[in-house]
Design a protein around this motif. Sequence first.
Motif, PDB file in Angstrom:
ATOM      1  N   VAL A 106       0.831  -1.193   0.162  1.00 49.92           N
ATOM      2  CA  VAL A 106      -0.069   0.062   0.139  1.00 49.92           C
ATOM      3  C   VAL A 106       0.935   1.129   0.047  1.00 49.92           C
ATOM      4  O   VAL A 106       1.804   1.333   0.889  1.00 49.92           O
ATOM      5  CB  VAL A 106      -0.860  -0.028   1.176  1.00 49.92           C
ATOM      6  CG1 VAL A 106      -1.728   1.274   1.392  1.00 49.92           C
ATOM      7  CG2 VAL A 106      -1.990  -1.297   1.207  1.00 49.92           C
ATOM      8  N   TRP A 107       0.515   2.213  -0.999  1.00 51.44           N
ATOM      9  CA  TRP A 107       1.150   3.259  -0.874  1.00 51.44           C
ATOM     10  C   TRP A 107       0.359   4.528  -0.264  1.00 51.44           C
ATOM     11  O   TRP A 107      -0.686   4.741  -0.835  1.00 51.44           O
ATOM     12  CB  TRP A 107       1.556   3.875  -2.371  1.00 51.44           C
ATOM     13  CG  TRP A 107       2.272   3.044  -3.162  1.00 51.44           C
ATOM     14  CD1 TRP A 107       3.269   2.200  -2.758  1.00 51.44           C
ATOM     15  CD2 TRP A 107       2.728   3.026  -4.705  1.00 51.44           C
ATOM     16  NE1 TRP A 107       4.083   1.456  -3.680  1.00 51.44           N
ATOM     17  CE2 TRP A 107       3.699   2.277  -4.778  1.00 51.44           C
ATOM     18  CE3 TRP A 107       2.095   3.862  -5.426  1.00 51.44           C
ATOM     19  CZ2 TRP A 107       4.175   1.955  -6.283  1.00 51.44           C
ATOM     20  CZ3 TRP A 107       2.549   3.606  -6.891  1.00 51.44           C
ATOM     21  CH2 TRP A 107       3.599   2.754  -7.200  1.00 51.44           C
ATOM     22  N   TRP A 108       0.575   4.769   0.844  1.00 47.99           N
ATOM     23  CA  TRP A 108      -0.158   5.472   1.785  1.00 47.99           C
ATOM     24  C   TRP A 108      -0.085   6.954   1.649  1.00 47.99           C
ATOM     25  O   TRP A 108       0.878   7.636   1.618  1.00 47.99           O
ATOM     26  CB  TRP A 108       0.112   5.208   3.340  1.00 47.99           C
ATOM     27  CG  TRP A 108      -0.126   4.075   3.679  1.00 47.99           C
ATOM     28  CD1 TRP A 108       0.569   2.889   4.125  1.00 47.99           C
ATOM     29  CD2 TRP A 108      -1.670   3.512   4.198  1.00 47.99           C
ATOM     30  NE1 TRP A 108      -0.062   1.746   4.424  1.00 47.99           N
ATOM     31  CE2 TRP A 108      -1.436   2.051   4.595  1.00 47.99           C
ATOM     32  CE3 TRP A 108      -2.777   3.981   4.057  1.00 47.99           C
ATOM     33  CZ2 TRP A 108      -2.589   1.378   4.742  1.00 47.99           C
ATOM     34  CZ3 TRP A 108      -4.104   3.255   4.470  1.00 47.99           C
ATOM     35  CH2 TRP A 108      -4.031   1.916   4.836  1.00 47.99           C
ATOM     36  N   ILE A 109      -1.108   7.866   1.598  1.00 39.62           N
ATOM     37  CA  ILE A 109      -1.212   9.204   1.214  1.00 39.62           C
ATOM     38  C   ILE A 109      -0.124   9.845   0.472  1.00 39.62           C
ATOM     39  O   ILE A 109       0.755  10.661   0.753  1.00 39.62           O
ATOM     40  CB  ILE A 109      -1.025   9.969   2.777  1.00 39.62           C
ATOM     41  CG1 ILE A 109      -1.907   9.106   3.879  1.00 39.62           C
ATOM     42  CG2 ILE A 109      -1.217  11.425   2.568  1.00 39.62           C
ATOM     43  CD1 ILE A 109      -1.987   9.664   5.276  1.00 39.62           C
ATOM     44  N   ILE A 110      -0.272   9.465  -0.687  1.00 39.43           N
ATOM     45  CA  ILE A 110       0.544  10.152  -1.847  1.00 39.43           C
ATOM     46  C   ILE A 110      -0.145  11.163  -2.963  1.00 39.43           C
ATOM     47  O   ILE A 110      -1.307  11.205  -2.670  1.00 39.43           O
ATOM     48  CB  ILE A 110       0.962   8.882  -2.907  1.00 39.43           C
ATOM     49  CG1 ILE A 110      -0.006   8.253  -3.362  1.00 39.43           C
ATOM     50  CG2 ILE A 110       1.969   7.938  -2.000  1.00 39.43           C
ATOM     51  CD1 ILE A 110       0.353   7.261  -4.567  1.00 39.43           C
ATOM     52  N   GLY A 111       0.490  11.867  -3.426  1.00 35.13           N
ATOM     53  CA  GLY A 111      -0.111  12.767  -4.285  1.00 35.13           C
ATOM     54  C   GLY A 111      -0.236  12.275  -5.471  1.00 35.13           C
ATOM     55  O   GLY A 111       0.312  11.476  -6.040  1.00 35.13           O
ATOM     56  N   GLY A 112      -1.327  12.597  -6.437  1.00 32.93           N
ATOM     57  CA  GLY A 112      -1.690  12.172  -7.630  1.00 32.93           C
ATOM     58  C   GLY A 112      -1.957  10.675  -7.674  1.00 32.93           C
ATOM     59  O   GLY A 112      -1.318   9.910  -8.448  1.00 32.93           O
TER      60      GLY A 112
END
Length: 135
Positions: A106-112
């Motif tokens: 999971v890539w948590w709280i990323i832009g775009g």
Amino acid sequence: AWAWLGLGGAPGAASIVFWSLMALALRFLWAVLWAVADWATRTYGLTEGPNGGLVWAARGVLNRRRDELPIAAVRTMSVVKPIEQRLFGIGSVGFGSAGTSGYEVVWWIIGGPDRRLEEARAAARAAEGRPKEAA
């Protein structure tokens, strides 16, 4: 003069309340600082290679953890953007394989997050040998 702070005079209810509030404020400050440090130490990546590449996520302030998943094994991808994150154009992207009911990476709280999901989809198609689709 400093009795209202609990720093002089006989201990009383005012000093207990003051020091209890100070302890609560310090605990809140520590929680905020820890959350920021945890977020700042998260790194994510999508690597391409001869075997199809990996999708990975690393995190941890004191203890580091890295989760990897071969891009060819990815069966599910999703974007989660609660209302407060949508306001700032951020969100989370999850990747799962057929072996679990959840997400391994999971890539948590990323832009775009939508753009990053499309990049991952293109890498997954390339790993399967399918041509990239036009966006």
